[in-house]
Design a protein around this motif. Structure first.
Motif, short mmCIF file in Angstrom:
data_model
loop_
_atom_site.label_atom_id
_atom_site.label_comp_id
_atom_site.label_asym_id
_atom_site.label_seq_id
_atom_site.Cartn_x
_atom_site.Cartn_y
_atom_site.Cartn_z
N TYR A 173 -26.10 -41.68 10.47
CA TYR A 173 -26.25 -42.97 9.78
C TYR A 173 -24.78 -43.66 9.76
N HIS A 174 -24.96 -45.05 9.89
CA HIS A 174 -23.68 -45.65 9.51
C HIS A 174 -24.20 -46.22 8.19
N ALA A 175 -23.27 -47.42 7.70
CA ALA A 175 -23.62 -47.94 6.61
C ALA A 175 -23.81 -49.28 6.66
N TYR A 176 -24.48 -49.98 7.59
CA TYR A 176 -24.85 -51.08 8.05
C TYR A 176 -23.55 -51.95 8.18
N PRO A 177 -22.67 -51.68 8.76
CA PRO A 177 -21.34 -52.52 8.77
C PRO A 177 -21.66 -53.91 9.41
N ASN A 178 -20.77 -54.71 9.24
CA ASN A 178 -20.98 -56.17 9.82
C ASN A 178 -19.86 -56.84 9.92
N ASN A 179 -18.66 -56.16 10.33
CA ASN A 179 -17.42 -57.05 10.65
C ASN A 179 -16.78 -56.61 11.91
N ILE A 180 -16.51 -57.74 12.52
CA ILE A 180 -16.31 -57.65 14.20
C ILE A 180 -14.60 -57.01 14.16
N ASN A 181 -14.47 -56.27 15.10
CA ASN A 181 -13.13 -55.60 15.54
C ASN A 181 -12.19 -56.62 16.00
N LYS A 182 -11.70 -57.70 15.28
CA LYS A 182 -10.89 -58.67 15.66
C LYS A 182 -9.70 -58.80 14.71
N GLU A 183 -8.48 -59.41 15.05
CA GLU A 183 -7.43 -59.40 14.28
C GLU A 183 -7.37 -60.30 13.06
N THR A 184 -7.64 -61.28 13.23
CA THR A 184 -7.37 -62.33 12.12
C THR A 184 -8.91 -62.71 11.54
N ILE A 185 -8.81 -63.22 10.13
CA ILE A 185 -9.96 -63.65 9.39
C ILE A 185 -10.83 -64.66 10.25
N LEU A 186 -10.33 -65.51 10.60
CA LEU A 186 -10.95 -66.90 11.43
C LEU A 186 -11.53 -66.09 12.54
N ASN A 187 -10.73 -65.21 13.45
CA ASN A 187 -11.62 -64.52 14.54
C ASN A 187 -12.55 -63.76 14.37
N ARG A 188 -12.68 -63.15 12.83
CA ARG A 188 -13.82 -62.42 12.49
C ARG A 188 -15.16 -63.24 11.87
N PHE A 189 -14.61 -64.49 11.87
CA PHE A 189 -15.50 -65.40 10.93
C PHE A 189 -17.11 -65.29 11.97
N SER A 190 -18.06 -64.96 11.09
CA SER A 190 -19.25 -64.74 11.68
C SER A 190 -20.42 -65.26 10.65
N VAL A 191 -21.54 -64.65 10.65
CA VAL A 191 -22.57 -64.85 9.64
C VAL A 191 -22.87 -63.44 8.85
N ALA A 192 -22.88 -63.63 7.78
CA ALA A 192 -23.33 -62.51 6.61
C ALA A 192 -24.66 -61.93 6.73
N ILE B 189 -27.80 -59.31 5.01
CA ILE B 189 -28.60 -59.38 3.79
C ILE B 189 -27.99 -58.25 3.02
N ASN B 190 -28.11 -56.97 3.26
CA ASN B 190 -27.54 -55.74 2.62
C ASN B 190 -26.54 -54.88 3.41
N SER B 191 -25.80 -55.77 4.37
CA SER B 191 -24.82 -55.03 5.14
C SER B 191 -23.45 -55.08 4.37
N PHE B 192 -22.54 -54.32 5.01
CA PHE B 192 -21.15 -54.22 4.49
C PHE B 192 -20.45 -55.13 5.05
N GLU B 193 -19.84 -56.29 4.65
CA GLU B 193 -19.35 -57.49 5.13
C GLU B 193 -17.96 -57.13 5.95
N THR B 194 -17.09 -56.13 5.14
CA THR B 194 -15.80 -55.66 5.35
C THR B 194 -15.59 -54.66 6.34
N MET B 195 -16.81 -53.94 6.43
CA MET B 195 -16.68 -52.49 7.11
C MET B 195 -16.83 -52.85 8.71
N PHE B 196 -16.06 -52.55 9.45
CA PHE B 196 -16.05 -52.62 10.75
C PHE B 196 -16.94 -51.81 11.60
N PHE B 197 -17.69 -52.54 12.75
CA PHE B 197 -18.60 -51.85 13.35
C PHE B 197 -18.07 -50.37 13.93
N ASN B 198 -18.93 -49.33 13.94
CA ASN B 198 -18.46 -48.25 14.41
C ASN B 198 -17.41 -47.43 13.77
#
Length: 422
Positions: A290-309, A311-320
């Protein structure tokens, strides 16, 4: 495999041609007056024709492994048969240069209990660490935000036989027997008894229950239809993998549970909560944990990680970042009454809090992957302002607690939201 895909493509194309040929001008006139029904079906993810309902989920998707993924698929409708159905698709990934497909169908055994016997042969990808319930209602979204960022997939070739059965209108079940050949697309070894597996076979049996005790139903045109969707709703699923059955490699079992609740307040605002639990026991590779449905890209800055949220995913948790063989998560949201600013401008504020805790035994068995556990409890909170423009909004989430990161900016996720209904 390519031969099967071409055959399936020809079948889908042939069905679409025959479906688009009207019997006479009267049928055309009648169809033209049913735009509201057509819109509803499109909202559910289908474009209906005479014999075949095209599934819009297969038209266009994108992820980090396949890049652009596009194809055709769908299911036959009552115009084809009320007792038999074909449910198939074929897609192509332009980044991995590979066709994926499913050939499937079913036969209705009992109309009153909606009992169907289904079979399928699937050659496709699945996200590592994801967990799905067989009885989950069909989900369709014109835009699946979390899918854009997923990069950890495993290939699987699965032959499955399943039985759908409705015990009561409020209690549905599905049982599945499946044999799978699994090949991770990433560097991974599962070490067991001094043997390293970079690919493996599984033979599994699943039993899934969906209980909606507060739903109400009534007869319409001799059909029982849902008239009220009540809460809470409960899902329970048990999975057992049998070693040495059809050359399977591992013995393990899994129990998954989920409950969804919704409280509607007097001012039309409402609060939702989703509680999920998962437990895997035995010799379980990372593909089935199990993962906890992460949804944050492994990039350095806030703008580089800017994507689309999601529904029930963890937005600040990085993938893997985390995996567990036992975990619990809770997602709570409060939706305020939309702001009536203008006729077509009614943004909505949503407050969100998420929590997950988990752990893992035998971490050393999983080699070539670096990840942590959730044993200290993961927390994040945030807000969304939805439907600002053409269904788009903004989401801001902050990570705090035991897994707060040293760099302040790494704890913040700023993203789009996307909400549209037909």
């Amino acid at each position: 495999m390519l031969k099967h895909c071409l055959i399936l493509s020809i079948l889908l194309f042939s069905l679409s041609l025959s479906a688009q040929t009207p019997k006479d001008s009267t049928v055309v006139m009648q169809d033209s007056t049913k735009s509201d029904l057509l819109l509803k079906q499109i909202g559910n993810g289908f474009f209906p024709t005479q014999f075949w309902n095209f599934d819009l989920r297969y038209l266009v998707k994108f992820n980090q492994y396949e890049g652009l993924r596009t194809g055709l698929g769908g299911v036959t409708n009552a115009g084809f048969s009320e007792t038999y159905r074909i449910d198939s698709y074929v897609v192509y990934g332009f980044k991995d240069h590979r066709f994926k497909y499913k050939i499937g169908g079913g036969a209705r055994l009992n109309e009153d209990t909606k009992t169907w016997l289904n079979f399928s042969y699937t050659d496709d990808l699945e996200e590592t660490g994801s967990s799905k319930f067989l009885t989950d209602a069909r989900f369709f979204s014109f835009f699946e935000p979390r899918l854009l960022n997923i990069d950890l997939f495993h290939k699987h070739i699965t032959s499955a036989l399943s039985l759908e059965h409705q015990i009561t209108p409020n209690l549905t079940t599905e049982t599945q027997l499946a044999v799978s050949n699994i090949r991770p697309t990433y560097s991974y070894n599962y070490v067991l008894d001094d043997k390293a597996y970079d690919a493996f076979e599984t033979s599994t049996a699943k039993v899934s229950l969906q209980w909606s005790p507060f739903n109400t139903y009534d007869y319409k045109d001799d059909n029982l239809v849902e008239t009220y969707s009540g809460y809470p709703k409960f899902s329970l699923q048990y999975t057992k993998s049998f070693k040495s059955v059809f050359d399977a490699d591992f013995n393990f079992s899994k129990i998954d549970f989920r409950t969804i609740h919704k409280i509607t307040h007097k001012n039309t605002s409402y609060t939702t909560g989703v509680l999920s639990l998962g437990l895997a026991h035995g010799d379980t590779p990372i593909t089935h944990l199990y993962h906890a449905y992460p949804n944050n890209i492994n990039k350095e800055t806030i703008l580089n990680r800017f994507s689309v949220a999601g529904i029930n995913s963890f937005e600040t948790m990085f993938f893997n970042e985390f995996f567990s063989d036992r975990f619990t998560s809770l997602v709570a949201k409060h939706y305020f009454k939309p702001f009536a600013i203008a006729k077509h401008f009614n943004p909505q504020l949503v407050l969100i809090s998420r929590f997950a805790i988990g752990n893992m035994n035998h971490i050393s068995r999983h080699q070539n992957l670096s990840f942590g556990t959730l044993k200290h409890g993961y927390t994040e909170t945030g807000l969304e302002i939805n439907k600002l423009l053409l269904g788009f909004g903004l989401s801001l989430t902050y990570r705090y607690g035991a897994y707060h990161l040293p760099e302040f900016n790494d704890n913040i996720a700023l993203k789009f939201t996307f909400n549209i209904t037909l």
